[in-house]
Motif scaffolding. Structure first.
Motif, PDB file in Angstrom:
ATOM      1  N   VAL A  36       0.869  -1.175   0.000  1.00 39.35           N
ATOM      2  CA  VAL A  36       0.000   0.000   0.000  1.00 39.35           C
ATOM      3  C   VAL A  36       0.904   1.222   0.000  1.00 39.35           C
ATOM      4  N   ILE A  37       0.676   2.121  -0.964  1.00 40.86           N
ATOM      5  CA  ILE A  37       1.552   3.279  -1.127  1.00 40.86           C
ATOM      6  C   ILE A  37       0.748   4.574  -1.065  1.00 40.86           C
ATOM      7  N   ARG A  38       1.459   5.690  -1.128  1.00 47.85           N
ATOM      8  CA  ARG A  38       0.817   6.981  -1.347  1.00 47.85           C
ATOM      9  C   ARG A  38       1.496   7.599  -2.568  1.00 47.85           C
ATOM     10  N   ALA A  39       0.706   8.334  -3.328  1.00 50.99           N
ATOM     11  CA  ALA A  39       1.210   8.935  -4.557  1.00 50.99           C
ATOM     12  C   ALA A  39       0.381  10.171  -4.877  1.00 50.99           C
ATOM     13  N   TYR A  81      -3.075  15.614  -6.138  1.00 48.88           N
ATOM     14  CA  TYR A  81      -3.549  15.407  -4.769  1.00 48.88           C
ATOM     15  C   TYR A  81      -2.761  14.267  -4.147  1.00 48.88           C
ATOM     16  N   ASP A  82      -2.313  14.471  -2.922  1.00 50.42           N
ATOM     17  CA  ASP A  82      -1.601  13.431  -2.191  1.00 50.42           C
ATOM     18  C   ASP A  82      -2.623  12.388  -1.742  1.00 50.42           C
ATOM     19  N   LEU A 119      -3.380  12.346 -13.993  1.00 53.20           N
ATOM     20  CA  LEU A 119      -1.933  12.229 -13.879  1.00 53.20           C
ATOM     21  C   LEU A 119      -1.617  11.476 -12.589  1.00 53.20           C
ATOM     22  N   LEU A 120      -0.720  10.518 -12.681  1.00 53.30           N
ATOM     23  CA  LEU A 120      -0.237   9.786 -11.510  1.00 53.30           C
ATOM     24  C   LEU A 120       1.259  10.006 -11.430  1.00 53.30           C
TER      25      LEU A 120
END
Length: 187
Positions: A58-61, A66-67, A121-122
């Motif tokens: 599980v990540i954050r991006a 937006y975070d 956009l990622l």
């Protein structure tokens, strides 16, 4: 497991275009490709709180600047999913949603009709080793512990390799290797 999501588009035209791209990629792959080697080793385990874990990755991006935390990385599914509740919290204003006719299975025990498809956009990585791509997300209105699910198609778009054991994603950025560390705090 989530199934029935198309990996190559939602229309006959999109699937034909994808097939043509694959044919062209086979020719391009014959050329020597350069870039860094992506690998995992003992040094990657140092950042883990518990090396004997069974945690999901599980990540954050950044999604559309937006975070976004609690993004489940699952290379076994053929779509990227963004949950409606997450989009509501992002407060995006107006955005274009394309219709989706396929049903998805695996969320709540029966078929679920997606709300639509959206391109955002990622951005993965940080500092000098960031990479940004346009990613197609299926919007789903279903309960989830996650805000999004990142599947196989866009892991390939980033040329990324994910490891739940090492709790990392690695991807090439020029001649360097970008990384995203998993968030074990979620568990």
């Amino acid at each position: 497991m989530i199934s029935e999501g198309p990996t190559d588009g939602y229309s006959k035209r999109a699937r034909k275009l994808s097939s043509r791209k694959l044919s062209n990629m086979e020719i391009a792959d014959q050329a020597v490709q350069t870039g860094p080697t992506l690998s995992f080793g003992p040094g990657d385990l140092k950042s883990l709180s518990d090396t004997a874990h069974n945690d999901a990755l599980v990540i954050r991006a950044l999604v559309s600047n937006y975070d976004v935390a609690r993004i489940f990385v699952d290379s076994g599914i053929s779509v990227n999913v963004l949950f409606q509740e997450t989009i509501n919290q992002m407060d995006l204003g107006e955005y274009k949603v394309e219709p989706v006719v396929k049903l998805l299975f695996g969320f709540i025990g029966h078929a679920i009709r997606p709300i639509g498809l959206i391109n955002f956009l990622l951005t993965l990585g940080k500092d000098r080793t960031i990479k940004t791509r346009i990613v197609s997300f299926i919007i789903v209105d279903a309960p989830s512990a996650y805000n999004a699910i990142l599947g196989r198609p866009d892991m390939n778009t980033f040329m990324a390799v994910a490891s739940a054991l090492y709790q990392k994603i690695k991807f090439p950025v020029g001649n360097e290797v970008g990384e995203v560390q998993g968030d074990q705090k979620f568990f």
